[in-house]
Motif scaffolding. Sequence first.
Motif, PDB file in Angstrom:
ATOM      1  N   UNK A   4      -2.750  -9.865   3.330  1.00 15.12           N
ATOM      2  CA  UNK A   4      -1.372  -9.411   3.476  1.00 15.12           C
ATOM      3  C   UNK A   4      -0.400 -10.586   3.368  1.00 15.12           C
ATOM      4  N   UNK A   5      -0.721 -11.682   4.041  1.00 18.81           N
ATOM      5  CA  UNK A   5       0.142 -12.876   3.980  1.00 18.81           C
ATOM      6  C   UNK A   5       0.199 -13.451   2.568  1.00 18.81           C
ATOM      7  N   UNK A   6      -0.950 -13.469   1.894  1.00 14.23           N
ATOM      8  CA  UNK A   6      -0.992 -14.004   0.523  1.00 14.23           C
ATOM      9  C   UNK A   6      -0.211 -13.115  -0.432  1.00 14.23           C
ATOM     10  N   UNK A   7      -0.368 -11.801  -0.309  1.00 15.27           N
ATOM     11  CA  UNK A   7       0.297 -10.860  -1.206  1.00 15.27           C
ATOM     12  C   UNK A   7       1.805 -10.992  -1.135  1.00 15.27           C
ATOM     13  N   UNK A   8       2.332 -11.192   0.079  1.00 15.74           N
ATOM     14  CA  UNK A   8       3.781 -11.231   0.254  1.00 15.74           C
ATOM     15  C   UNK A   8       4.313 -12.637   0.562  1.00 15.74           C
ATOM     16  N   UNK A   9       3.445 -13.642   0.436  1.00 19.56           N
ATOM     17  CA  UNK A   9       3.838 -15.036   0.645  1.00 19.56           C
ATOM     18  C   UNK A   9       4.520 -15.206   2.005  1.00 19.56           C
ATOM     19  N   UNK A  10       3.816 -14.810   3.054  1.00 23.26           N
ATOM     20  CA  UNK A  10       4.370 -14.823   4.403  1.00 23.26           C
ATOM     21  C   UNK A  10       3.857 -16.024   5.194  1.00 23.26           C
ATOM     22  N   UNK A  47      -6.363   1.808  15.708  1.00 28.16           N
ATOM     23  CA  UNK A  47      -5.377   1.653  14.639  1.00 28.16           C
ATOM     24  C   UNK A  47      -4.827   0.248  14.617  1.00 28.16           C
ATOM     25  N   UNK A  48      -4.763  -0.336  13.427  1.00 29.30           N
ATOM     26  CA  UNK A  48      -4.143  -1.641  13.259  1.00 29.30           C
ATOM     27  C   UNK A  48      -3.051  -1.567  12.209  1.00 29.30           C
ATOM     28  N   UNK A  49      -1.927  -2.216  12.473  1.00 29.73           N
ATOM     29  CA  UNK A  49      -0.840  -2.286  11.497  1.00 29.73           C
ATOM     30  C   UNK A  49      -0.384  -3.729  11.341  1.00 29.73           C
ATOM     31  N   UNK A  50       0.120  -4.058  10.160  1.00 25.84           N
ATOM     32  CA  UNK A  50       0.715  -5.357   9.860  1.00 25.84           C
ATOM     33  C   UNK A  50       2.079  -5.109   9.242  1.00 25.84           C
ATOM     34  N   UNK A  51       3.064  -5.900   9.659  1.00 30.23           N
ATOM     35  CA  UNK A  51       4.420  -5.755   9.138  1.00 30.23           C
ATOM     36  C   UNK A  51       4.928  -7.053   8.537  1.00 30.23           C
ATOM     37  N   UNK A  52       5.720  -6.913   7.475  1.00 27.44           N
ATOM     38  CA  UNK A  52       6.491  -8.037   6.948  1.00 27.44           C
ATOM     39  C   UNK A  52       7.627  -8.314   7.926  1.00 27.44           C
ATOM     40  N   UNK A 102      -7.722  -5.166  -5.073  1.00 27.99           N
ATOM     41  CA  UNK A 102      -6.710  -5.606  -6.042  1.00 27.99           C
ATOM     42  C   UNK A 102      -5.637  -4.545  -6.262  1.00 27.99           C
ATOM     43  N   UNK A 103      -5.889  -3.305  -5.817  1.00 28.46           N
ATOM     44  CA  UNK A 103      -4.900  -2.241  -5.960  1.00 28.46           C
ATOM     45  C   UNK A 103      -3.608  -2.590  -5.235  1.00 28.46           C
ATOM     46  N   UNK A 104      -3.686  -3.473  -4.229  1.00 29.93           N
ATOM     47  CA  UNK A 104      -2.503  -3.805  -3.444  1.00 29.93           C
ATOM     48  C   UNK A 104      -1.392  -4.427  -4.284  1.00 29.93           C
ATOM     49  N   UNK A 105      -1.738  -5.108  -5.378  1.00 30.54           N
ATOM     50  CA  UNK A 105      -0.704  -5.739  -6.205  1.00 30.54           C
ATOM     51  C   UNK A 105       0.226  -4.710  -6.832  1.00 30.54           C
ATOM     52  N   UNK A 106      -0.231  -3.451  -6.902  1.00 25.03           N
ATOM     53  CA  UNK A 106       0.592  -2.395  -7.477  1.00 25.03           C
ATOM     54  C   UNK A 106       1.806  -2.064  -6.616  1.00 25.03           C
ATOM     55  N   UNK A 107       1.837  -2.550  -5.379  1.00 25.45           N
ATOM     56  CA  UNK A 107       2.969  -2.248  -4.508  1.00 25.45           C
ATOM     57  C   UNK A 107       4.249  -2.855  -5.056  1.00 25.45           C
TER      58      UNK A 107
END
Length: 223
Positions: free
Chosen positions: A102-108, A217-222, A26-31
């Motif tokens: 990640x998709x849910x957090x940023x509505x992607x 290593x894995x990365x995800x981008x908007x 849930x810490x991710x919402x702090x972004x």
Amino acid sequence: MQSKAVLKEQVSSSLIRRSVFSDEPSIFTNIYDESVNVALWQRNLTSEVKADVNKFINTASHLERSAFIRAQHIEDDIRDELRTTILGDAFISNTCQLIDMFCTLFDLEQVGFRIRLLDLPMCPRFHIDRVPCRLVTTFSGQGTQWLDNNNIDRSKLGHGNQGLDDCESGLYPPNAHIESMTAGDVALLKGSAWIGNENTAVVHRSPPYRSGEKRLLMTLDIL
């Protein structure tokens, strides 16, 4: 369960930026807090995921995949991308969960996905990402490192270092603390394309090379 968050203030001459740490996702919402440019989930990988990763690390010599993953077809797309690897169901399920978060957090509707097996640093110099936000996680090996916003001389990034190593260029003072992720940690790093963060993007790098070490290593981008 109450999140055990630890806040570290990063102060510059004109802007305040914080790194936020917790053992809860849930810490991710702090972004979305303007003052936060790093949100880090300190998680432990399950034994099943570790087993999948160790099996792959011990047998594979190369992996580099990049793809657009659709939010409505995450598992299908990930299985398609990793079909020629021996990465198992536990790893794939864990990866799908991160992408869904990640998709849910940023509505992607889709996300930029990249996974690499590295035996050398991918980005050994400190730098910033010219993206809105990037998720970074290392399943094996050392994790990404970053600098507190306090006392950074951003003019020394890139060509501004005049050919000197980062530790000699004046980018950061000799006694500066370098933050580090560990294997399993998941971080959101705010880049310069995030509105309002043009001048305070996270300054980060790949960890220093260790002989014989492999990093997954894995990365995800908007997008």
